[in-house]
Write a protein that holds these residues in place. Sequence first.
Motif, PDB file in Angstrom:
ATOM      1  N   PHE A   1      -4.687 -34.588 -36.359  1.00  0.00           N
ATOM      2  CA  PHE A   1      -5.663 -34.951 -35.331  1.00  0.00           C
ATOM      3  C   PHE A   1      -5.168 -36.123 -34.498  1.00  0.00           C
ATOM      4  CE2 PHE A   1      -9.171 -37.755 -34.143  1.00  0.00           C
ATOM      5  CZ  PHE A   1      -9.862 -36.921 -33.272  1.00  0.00           C
ATOM      6  N   VAL A   2      -4.644 -37.152 -35.191  1.00  0.00           N
ATOM      7  CA  VAL A   2      -4.157 -38.330 -34.466  1.00  0.00           C
ATOM      8  C   VAL A   2      -2.957 -37.959 -33.621  1.00  0.00           C
ATOM      9  CG1 VAL A   2      -3.124 -40.612 -34.732  1.00  0.00           C
ATOM     10  CG2 VAL A   2      -5.055 -39.943 -36.160  1.00  0.00           C
ATOM     11  N   GLY A   3      -2.088 -37.141 -34.165  1.00  0.00           N
ATOM     12  CA  GLY A   3      -0.923 -36.726 -33.399  1.00  0.00           C
ATOM     13  C   GLY A   3      -1.305 -35.919 -32.176  1.00  0.00           C
ATOM     14  N   ALA A   4      -2.264 -35.005 -32.386  1.00  0.00           N
ATOM     15  CA  ALA A   4      -2.705 -34.194 -31.245  1.00  0.00           C
ATOM     16  C   ALA A   4      -3.373 -35.066 -30.191  1.00  0.00           C
ATOM     17  CB  ALA A   4      -3.661 -33.109 -31.733  1.00  0.00           C
ATOM     18  N   LEU A   5      -4.156 -36.022 -30.673  1.00  0.00           N
ATOM     19  CA  LEU A   5      -4.830 -36.909 -29.730  1.00  0.00           C
ATOM     20  C   LEU A   5      -3.820 -37.765 -28.977  1.00  0.00           C
ATOM     21  CD1 LEU A   5      -7.557 -37.850 -28.662  1.00  0.00           C
ATOM     22  CD2 LEU A   5      -7.625 -39.534 -30.507  1.00  0.00           C
ATOM     23  N   ALA A   6      -2.824 -38.288 -29.728  1.00  0.00           N
ATOM     24  CA  ALA A   6      -1.802 -39.103 -29.075  1.00  0.00           C
ATOM     25  C   ALA A   6      -1.024 -38.275 -28.057  1.00  0.00           C
ATOM     26  CB  ALA A   6      -0.865 -39.688 -30.133  1.00  0.00           C
ATOM     27  N   TRP A   7      -0.696 -37.042 -28.461  1.00  0.00           N
ATOM     28  CA  TRP A   7       0.019 -36.168 -27.515  1.00  0.00           C
ATOM     29  C   TRP A   7      -0.811 -35.932 -26.270  1.00  0.00           C
ATOM     30  CZ3 TRP A   7      -1.741 -31.357 -25.932  1.00  0.00           C
ATOM     31  CH2 TRP A   7      -0.874 -30.655 -25.100  1.00  0.00           C
ATOM     32  N   LEU A   8      -2.163 -35.730 -26.495  1.00  0.00           N
ATOM     33  CA  LEU A   8      -3.040 -35.454 -25.359  1.00  0.00           C
ATOM     34  C   LEU A   8      -3.121 -36.652 -24.427  1.00  0.00           C
ATOM     35  CD1 LEU A   8      -5.049 -33.475 -24.052  1.00  0.00           C
ATOM     36  CD2 LEU A   8      -6.840 -34.555 -25.418  1.00  0.00           C
ATOM     37  N   VAL A   9      -3.235 -37.844 -25.019  1.00  0.00           N
ATOM     38  CA  VAL A   9      -3.369 -39.054 -24.202  1.00  0.00           C
ATOM     39  C   VAL A   9      -2.135 -39.253 -23.340  1.00  0.00           C
ATOM     40  CG1 VAL A   9      -3.496 -41.559 -24.286  1.00  0.00           C
ATOM     41  CG2 VAL A   9      -4.991 -40.182 -25.742  1.00  0.00           C
ATOM     42  N   PHE A  10      -0.943 -39.008 -23.949  1.00  0.00           N
ATOM     43  CA  PHE A  10       0.285 -39.226 -23.179  1.00  0.00           C
ATOM     44  C   PHE A  10       0.621 -38.032 -22.289  1.00  0.00           C
ATOM     45  CE2 PHE A  10       0.886 -42.213 -26.719  1.00  0.00           C
ATOM     46  CZ  PHE A  10       1.161 -43.367 -26.002  1.00  0.00           C
ATOM     47  N   ALA A  11       0.184 -36.854 -22.717  1.00  0.00           N
ATOM     48  CA  ALA A  11       0.548 -35.654 -21.954  1.00  0.00           C
ATOM     49  C   ALA A  11      -0.416 -35.375 -20.812  1.00  0.00           C
ATOM     50  CB  ALA A  11       0.613 -34.443 -22.897  1.00  0.00           C
ATOM     51  N   VAL A  12      -1.681 -35.815 -20.980  1.00  0.00           N
ATOM     52  CA  VAL A  12      -2.702 -35.516 -19.963  1.00  0.00           C
ATOM     53  C   VAL A  12      -3.035 -36.793 -19.214  1.00  0.00           C
ATOM     54  CG1 VAL A  12      -5.003 -34.653 -19.528  1.00  0.00           C
ATOM     55  CG2 VAL A  12      -3.615 -33.634 -21.345  1.00  0.00           C
ATOM     56  N   ASP A  13      -2.788 -36.805 -17.944  1.00  0.00           N
ATOM     57  CA  ASP A  13      -3.141 -37.949 -17.088  1.00  0.00           C
ATOM     58  C   ASP A  13      -4.482 -37.657 -16.424  1.00  0.00           C
ATOM     59  OD1 ASP A  13      -3.341 -40.105 -15.463  1.00  0.00           O
ATOM     60  OD2 ASP A  13      -1.681 -39.555 -14.131  1.00  0.00           O
ATOM     61  N   PRO A  14      -5.545 -38.357 -16.802  1.00  0.00           N
ATOM     62  CA  PRO A  14      -6.868 -38.058 -16.234  1.00  0.00           C
ATOM     63  C   PRO A  14      -6.947 -38.315 -14.741  1.00  0.00           C
ATOM     64  CG  PRO A  14      -6.938 -40.084 -17.513  1.00  0.00           C
ATOM     65  CD  PRO A  14      -5.604 -39.479 -17.777  1.00  0.00           C
ATOM     66  N   ASN A  15      -6.020 -39.115 -14.197  1.00  0.00           N
ATOM     67  CA  ASN A  15      -6.061 -39.361 -12.753  1.00  0.00           C
ATOM     68  C   ASN A  15      -5.809 -38.098 -11.945  1.00  0.00           C
ATOM     69  OD1 ASN A  15      -6.339 -42.407 -12.140  1.00  0.00           O
ATOM     70  ND2 ASN A  15      -4.918 -42.326 -13.876  1.00  0.00           N
ATOM     71  N   GLN A  16      -5.222 -37.069 -12.609  1.00  0.00           N
ATOM     72  CA  GLN A  16      -4.984 -35.833 -11.892  1.00  0.00           C
ATOM     73  C   GLN A  16      -6.293 -35.154 -11.496  1.00  0.00           C
ATOM     74  OE1 GLN A  16      -3.379 -32.570 -14.325  1.00  0.00           O
ATOM     75  NE2 GLN A  16      -3.944 -33.744 -16.158  1.00  0.00           N
ATOM     76  N   TYR A  17      -7.376 -35.533 -12.197  1.00  0.00           N
ATOM     77  CA  TYR A  17      -8.671 -34.940 -11.884  1.00  0.00           C
ATOM     78  C   TYR A  17      -9.427 -35.703 -10.799  1.00  0.00           C
ATOM     79  CZ  TYR A  17      -7.968 -32.286 -16.178  1.00  0.00           C
ATOM     80  OH  TYR A  17      -7.458 -31.453 -17.129  1.00  0.00           O
ATOM     81  N   LYS A  18      -8.914 -36.876 -10.388  1.00  0.00           N
ATOM     82  CA  LYS A  18      -9.632 -37.684  -9.405  1.00  0.00           C
ATOM     83  C   LYS A  18      -9.864 -36.925  -8.096  1.00  0.00           C
ATOM     84  CE  LYS A  18      -8.641 -42.057  -9.039  1.00  0.00           C
ATOM     85  NZ  LYS A  18      -7.988 -43.351  -8.655  1.00  0.00           N
ATOM     86  N   PRO A  19      -8.829 -36.310  -7.485  1.00  0.00           N
ATOM     87  CA  PRO A  19      -9.081 -35.563  -6.243  1.00  0.00           C
ATOM     88  C   PRO A  19     -10.061 -34.418  -6.448  1.00  0.00           C
ATOM     89  CG  PRO A  19      -6.747 -35.970  -6.539  1.00  0.00           C
ATOM     90  CD  PRO A  19      -7.399 -36.327  -7.832  1.00  0.00           C
ATOM     91  N   GLN A  20      -9.952 -33.770  -7.627  1.00  0.00           N
ATOM     92  CA  GLN A  20     -10.855 -32.654  -7.883  1.00  0.00           C
ATOM     93  C   GLN A  20     -12.303 -33.149  -8.000  1.00  0.00           C
ATOM     94  OE1 GLN A  20      -9.334 -30.719 -11.366  1.00  0.00           O
ATOM     95  NE2 GLN A  20      -7.292 -30.389 -10.474  1.00  0.00           N
ATOM     96  N   LEU A  21     -12.471 -34.282  -8.696  1.00  0.00           N
ATOM     97  CA  LEU A  21     -13.822 -34.832  -8.825  1.00  0.00           C
ATOM     98  C   LEU A  21     -14.391 -35.218  -7.465  1.00  0.00           C
ATOM     99  CD1 LEU A  21     -13.351 -37.070 -11.997  1.00  0.00           C
ATOM    100  CD2 LEU A  21     -14.795 -35.032 -11.819  1.00  0.00           C
ATOM    101  N   GLN A  22     -13.607 -35.870  -6.643  1.00  0.00           N
ATOM    102  CA  GLN A  22     -14.079 -36.287  -5.325  1.00  0.00           C
ATOM    103  C   GLN A  22     -14.351 -35.078  -4.436  1.00  0.00           C
ATOM    104  OE1 GLN A  22     -10.779 -38.919  -4.400  1.00  0.00           O
ATOM    105  NE2 GLN A  22     -12.037 -40.733  -4.846  1.00  0.00           N
TER     106      GLN A  22
END
Length: 693
Positions: free
Chosen positions: A16-37
């Motif tokens: 779980f921790v590994g998957a979460l760590a991978w997700l945090v480093f692999a997924v940049d939430p800023n990529q959703y900023k234009p979509q949200l706006q």
Amino acid sequence: MLKKLFIFLMVLVAIFVGALAWLVFAVDPNQYKPQLQDMAAKQGIKLELAGDIGWQFWPSIGLQVSDVSIAPNVRPLDKIVQAEQLSVGVALMPLLQKKIHVADLALHKPTITLTVDEQGRGNWEAFSQLAAVQQSAPLGGRGRSVRQTASANGLDLAVDQVSISDGTLSYSNAQDKSSLELRELDLVADSIQLGGDPGALDLSAQLHSSTLKAPVDLELEGTVGLDKALRGLRLQPLTLRAGSGDASATVNLRGNVQRKAEHGPWQLQVSVDGSFKELKDWLKLTGTELETRDPSAMQRLTLNTELRGDTDKMQLEPLQLQLDDFKLTGLAEVDNTPAVPNLTLRLQGEDLVVDGYLPPQQEGEEESAAAAPVAAPAALLPLGSLRGFTADLQLTLNRLQALDLTIEQPRVAVTANNGLVTLKELGGGLFGGKFETTGKLDAREELALVEFTGGLLGVKLDEVQGTYAPSDKFKLGGNADIKWQGRTGGVTDKDLQEQLEVNASLGSADMTMAPINVERGLCELVAYVERGTGGQSTEQAPAAEGTEAGTGPKQWPAETRLQNLQARIHFLDNIAKVSGIQAGVENLTLTGDGKVDLNAQNFDFALGLSVQGEATSEDGCSIKNPRWRNRILPLRCAASFDAVSATTCKPDTRRLDDLIRDEAEHKLRKKYGDKIDEKKEELKDKLKGLFKR
């Protein structure tokens, strides 16, 4: 076995921790900023995310962004919400699939600005209009819902909880120039979804306003449901608590509020149960200091009603009000649909004691006021507030007690029509009788005009005197009918008092005055004139000292009974001028006029008495000389209220000159005949000697 289970759990945690760590480093939430706006823009919302979107791990896994603002697309500079930080909690399992399920949304230190323009439009209405469009749009294409649009971009915005911490909400209304502000605003809305089941709402804040002398603490909790278009609100129930110092209030609301059309009125069907304690402290918050004679007055107010209708026409029925121990029931209705708004009020109440709500009377206040009266400053009449509406008001009580007056079953009916106030009825039981009054107040111009007419029927005169002119030495008795017409006018309350003019008529079949005895005064008058002219026309006539000639002291009754009294009264400046007095006193006929000065607390009457027969009464005095019968004889009754005695009514020396001269001349002519001219000098000397006495 336990060792294997522990190793298995540790492996799961590591995965779980590994998957979460991978997700945090692999997924940049800023990529959703234009979509949200972009998604917000399609909903008519101008969303600005000035800061970077980052991960948060406490108190839950989620996203956070600083410097957030929200405004309608049509007015992008009109920012309704600005927050230092926005935190979004996300569900874990969708997150592992690179999907964001918004579980909770939190605003930290937001500033929420709500305004109403001069046309009555709120700056938030653009959001509800767009919500209505989304609700009515077909599925698919450009009409896809918020949740569908979000899901297509890997986002899921089904929010389970919305919270606000340390926020500020300001409200201003350009129509009535009102404004207020909620500070230290904390709010938690749990499971409140558009069109979904009602969810829990918990709010606390501090209310500040320029009209309040101190802030008011607010708490709001309950269950609330919203429809998809933000045009409906369900309260199941909602409780508002407010307090400041010792003042407190609790209002429970249950029902529905909805708006069928975009710009239509709000429909209401809400039950209201309110309780307010320490009303004096609530008034003090608004700048009004109130002290009452009864310290327990103005302690609590309760309100129970069913509110139905809309913002154009609203009805409160049944309406129950209780101020301390005084209860009122009835209904109220406000109708804003006509050009001139209308108010209807029907109330019935129990016993009301007004004295306890009056300002306290200071020790020695009456004495000091009598010694050095200080006129209160004139207050302008609120004529403008009487215009611009119509009203129909009716109030009935079981009993009203005010300023030593007790009115049985008082009733009042008033109508108002854009400044013309008509008193259709004011009546009740008073002074042992009944009173009725009608009138009108014309406030349509700058100068108020007041006219009224009415009457008191069968009132007890001793009760009237005890209220308006109390005295231990002068007493009125019997019953009377009083009818009046009056008018006044002005722009201040002092004008109304100074310009008050009343014309009245008084009728009584059995009025008594004590200790005055006008019959005794007449007998003394006849004896006085006869002695002055050398004659004797009374038998057993009392002398001025109260004795009867040749028979010793005579005990006169310490009162006068007036039969069938009629009089006209003109009242102005607290002075009652009485004219046209007609009455019978035993075998006497009484006429005259005079005045009663309530300012100086005295009276002065010039009366005329005539004897109808040979005696004033069965126990009075006999009039032997026929010249004194059926002839008006002058009497004067004058004294202050506190100096009245049995000898208050005396021969009127102001009007005796002609009477004595006439009687002396008559006796001289009878004795000397044509030789009277020779006796002129003798008569003149005799009269001079008489007047010197």
